[in-house]
Design a protein around this motif. Structure first.
Motif, short mmCIF file in Angstrom:
data_model
loop_
_atom_site.label_atom_id
_atom_site.label_comp_id
_atom_site.label_asym_id
_atom_site.label_seq_id
_atom_site.Cartn_x
_atom_site.Cartn_y
_atom_site.Cartn_z
N VAL A 1 101.93 165.03 -7.88
CA VAL A 1 102.25 166.20 -8.84
C VAL A 1 101.02 167.04 -8.77
O VAL A 1 99.87 166.65 -8.72
CB VAL A 1 102.76 165.74 -9.84
CG1 VAL A 1 102.84 166.89 -10.86
CG2 VAL A 1 103.86 164.99 -9.95
N ILE A 2 101.26 168.32 -8.49
CA ILE A 2 100.37 169.40 -8.78
C ILE A 2 100.76 170.65 -9.63
O ILE A 2 102.11 171.23 -9.27
CB ILE A 2 99.92 169.86 -7.47
CG1 ILE A 2 99.48 169.03 -6.44
CG2 ILE A 2 98.82 171.02 -7.64
CD1 ILE A 2 99.29 169.64 -5.08
N GLN A 3 100.29 170.82 -10.84
CA GLN A 3 100.61 171.86 -11.79
C GLN A 3 99.83 173.16 -11.39
O GLN A 3 98.41 173.12 -11.62
CB GLN A 3 100.55 171.45 -13.08
CG GLN A 3 101.23 172.45 -14.10
CD GLN A 3 101.31 172.18 -15.57
OE1 GLN A 3 101.02 170.96 -15.92
NE2 GLN A 3 101.74 172.99 -16.36
N GLN A 4 100.35 174.26 -11.30
CA GLN A 4 99.48 175.34 -11.17
C GLN A 4 100.22 176.61 -11.85
O GLN A 4 101.50 177.02 -11.28
CB GLN A 4 99.67 175.72 -9.53
CG GLN A 4 98.83 176.87 -9.13
CD GLN A 4 97.36 176.72 -9.09
OE1 GLN A 4 96.91 176.01 -9.73
NE2 GLN A 4 96.78 177.56 -8.13
N PRO A 5 99.37 177.36 -12.76
CA PRO A 5 98.36 176.74 -13.21
C PRO A 5 98.36 175.69 -14.14
O PRO A 5 99.73 175.23 -14.46
CB PRO A 5 97.74 178.13 -14.04
CG PRO A 5 99.19 178.75 -14.56
CD PRO A 5 99.94 178.65 -13.31
N ASN A 6 97.18 174.78 -14.29
CA ASN A 6 97.52 173.36 -14.80
C ASN A 6 97.61 173.69 -16.65
O ASN A 6 97.68 175.02 -17.04
CB ASN A 6 96.45 172.57 -14.54
CG ASN A 6 95.11 172.99 -15.26
OD1 ASN A 6 94.86 173.86 -16.14
ND2 ASN A 6 93.98 172.45 -14.36
N PHE A 7 97.79 172.81 -17.14
CA PHE A 7 97.93 172.74 -18.73
C PHE A 7 96.71 173.60 -19.38
O PHE A 7 97.05 174.26 -20.54
CB PHE A 7 98.37 171.28 -19.14
CG PHE A 7 98.59 171.31 -20.67
CD1 PHE A 7 99.68 171.92 -21.19
CD2 PHE A 7 97.59 170.84 -21.48
CE1 PHE A 7 100.27 172.12 -22.44
CE2 PHE A 7 97.95 170.78 -22.94
CZ PHE A 7 99.25 171.34 -23.41
N PHE A 8 95.71 173.60 -18.85
CA PHE A 8 94.63 174.24 -19.40
C PHE A 8 94.70 175.87 -19.04
O PHE A 8 93.70 176.44 -19.39
CB PHE A 8 93.32 173.67 -18.94
CG PHE A 8 93.04 172.17 -19.29
CD1 PHE A 8 93.52 171.48 -20.40
CD2 PHE A 8 92.39 171.29 -18.38
CE1 PHE A 8 93.31 170.43 -20.91
CE2 PHE A 8 92.23 169.84 -18.80
CZ PHE A 8 92.84 169.37 -19.87
N GLY A 9 95.48 176.24 -18.09
CA GLY A 9 95.51 177.61 -17.65
C GLY A 9 94.72 177.67 -16.24
O GLY A 9 94.45 178.52 -15.96
N VAL A 10 94.06 176.70 -15.94
CA VAL A 10 92.84 176.55 -15.01
C VAL A 10 93.70 176.53 -13.37
O VAL A 10 94.94 175.86 -13.55
CB VAL A 10 92.01 175.54 -14.85
CG1 VAL A 10 91.02 175.37 -13.85
CG2 VAL A 10 91.13 175.52 -16.30
N LEU A 11 93.19 177.11 -12.46
CA LEU A 11 93.95 177.32 -11.43
C LEU A 11 93.38 176.22 -10.39
O LEU A 11 92.03 175.77 -10.08
CB LEU A 11 93.64 178.58 -10.46
CG LEU A 11 94.16 179.70 -11.25
CD1 LEU A 11 94.02 181.06 -10.27
CD2 LEU A 11 95.61 179.77 -11.55
#
Length: 457
Positions: free
Chosen positions: A210-220
């Motif tokens: 799984v890859i979240q983009q942007p992630n939960f922190f807002g980071v790319l």
């Protein structure tokens, strides 16, 4: 629809028709121990005028706070035309479109929605929506388990930078069906998934990453490197994306050498109000080769015997949803009304308008973090590119600060301490296109005063 109560005569006639002497006799199969009797704590009924006044008073009690919280649900401007069209009777009261000849308008709208989502995500096919982003991720992982011919271990790598609520929801819905999550660490200075955290899993059977983009922190995240690594291990890549960000960021279909395999996310930013947590809708797109493993419904376009275009549900028969373990999914409906809003929203904004919204979000976030990090006791947690939101560190616990900001009509962000205690006093803040320079200045002034008063105490 107004509620019209039955009269005593109506009740007697209905009981007589079914051959029951009383309502109690009608339900005599229910054991007495399970009957609650009269509801003593339920107050007497109110008139329409009284209930209307009560609900207005409760709505006013919520106030209109200045909102700087995101964490998966975002306050965007919704053009008035969106819900003016959505609430037309043709859309608002439309039933599930199984009868294609009577549902061409609804089916065409869903088809246009699917087309827009495939364009936005860079994928081949889209379904006609899921319940929400979290359940869409769970369904995507079950889909990956069915669709991955190489690795059916059920082991899924999930970075700790994925939304923690999504992780909890996925565990609740998939753990009994063979999905086993393994957490990947993140860089403490950059807030994104560490390449080193992938190495222990090289050569192992992996169903998906799984890859979240942007992630939960807002980071790319470094999506290209992670995608190529996952494919080298024989794993499918499941992307979790913010649809607004896709107006500026690389589409998941272009990640790495061959792109992500399945793309999911929360569709709320596309024309749905925050509305105290819902209803929202989830989207799910995939490569064409996985179309027959997709959950939910898919609308297809065809032509009739006269060559005229028409639309119908395809690949998904209603009966497949009662096949229990043999069914593709137990998702047998969709969030049609919210999808209608999203389709109209994207139609009104177009690619250029959506890009302007995304750019304004980035500009406002930069202004917000710049103003807040000038305050003594506030620092940025991570360096590097980000979108929509950012993590800040305070010199004191976050919860009391947020409570005092709330007293001043400001929703200051999301307290990360429960889910990420290793970050210390960390606060996730967000600024969308709805925030003005005056809004940001008001938040910064309020936070500066609060921290200064606490330091002097």
């Amino acid at each position: 629809m107004p509620f019209i109560p039955h009269t005593e005569t109506d009740v007697k006639e209905m009981l007589g028709a079914v051959g029951a002497p009383s309502v109690d006799a009608l339900f005599d199969e229910i054991p007495a121990a399970l009957r609650c009797g009269k509801l003593k704590d339920v107050p007497d009924g109110l008139s329409e005028m009284e209930i209307s006044r009560l609900m207005h008073e409760r709505a006013q009690a919520d106030g209109l706070p200045l909102n700087f919280i995101g964490a998966g649900a975002y306050e965007h401007h919704i053009p008035a035309a969106v819900w003016q069209i959505v609430t037309r009777g043709e859309f608002y009261t439309a039933y599930t479109p199984y009868q294609a000849e009577a549902s061409q308008g609804t089916l065409q709208l869903l088809y246009e929605y699917q087309t827009m989502m495939t364009s936005l995500t860079g994928m081949d096919v889209s379904n006609a929506s899921m319940y929400d982003g979290a359940s869409a991720l769970g369904e995507a992982l079950l889909m990956a388990l069915r669709a991955n011919p190489r690795n059916k271990s059920g082991r899924v790598l999930v970075p700790r930078t994925v939304h923690p609520f999504y992780v909890e929801a996925v565990n609740a819905t998939t753990h009994a069906q063979g999905i086993r999550q393994a957490a990947l660490g993140y860089c403490p200075t950059e807030g994104r998934t560490l390449a080193e955290s992938l190495k222990p899993y090289e050569g192992l059977d992996l169903t998906a990453v799984v890859i979240q983009q942007p992630n939960f922190f807002g980071v790319l995240e470094d999506v290209d490197a992670i995608t190529d690594w996952a494919h080298a291990q024989g794993a499918l890549v499941v992307a979790v994306v913010n649809p607004t960000s896709l107006a500026l960021l690389k589409a998941p279909g272009q990640w790495g050498k061959t792109g992500a395999d399945i793309v999911v996310g929360e569709g709320q930013p596309l024309g749905a109000p925050l509305s105290s947590g819902g209803p929202y809708f989830g989207f799910l797109c995939a490569k064409k080769e996985f179309a027959r493993q997709m959950p939910g419904r898919i609308v297809g376009r065809t032509v009739d015997l006269e060559g005229k275009p028409g639309y119908a549900l395809t690949l998904q028969a209603r009966e497949q949803h009662i096949r229990r373990a043999k069914a593709t999914s137990n998702i047998c409906t969709n969030q049609g009304l919210l999808v209608t809003a999203a389709t109209i929203y994207m139609s009104l904004l177009g690619p250029e308008g959506l890009a302007k919204v995304a750019s304004a979000c980035m500009a406002n976030l930069k202004a917000l973090t710049g103003a807040l990090t000038q305050i003594p006791g506030v620092t940025a947690a991570f360096r590097g590119a980000r979108f929509h939101e950012a993590v800040l560190k305070l010199d004191r616990p976050v919860a009391p600060v947020l409570a005092r900001l709330a007293d001043q009509g400001i929703v200051g962000g999301f307290d990360l301490s429960r889910h990420y205690p290793e970050l210390g006093h960390a606060l996730l803040v967000c600024a969308t296109e709805t925030k003005s320079a005056a809004d940001i200045a008001r938040y910064a002034d309020a936070l500066r005063r609060l921290l200064a008063q606490a330091a002097a105490a």
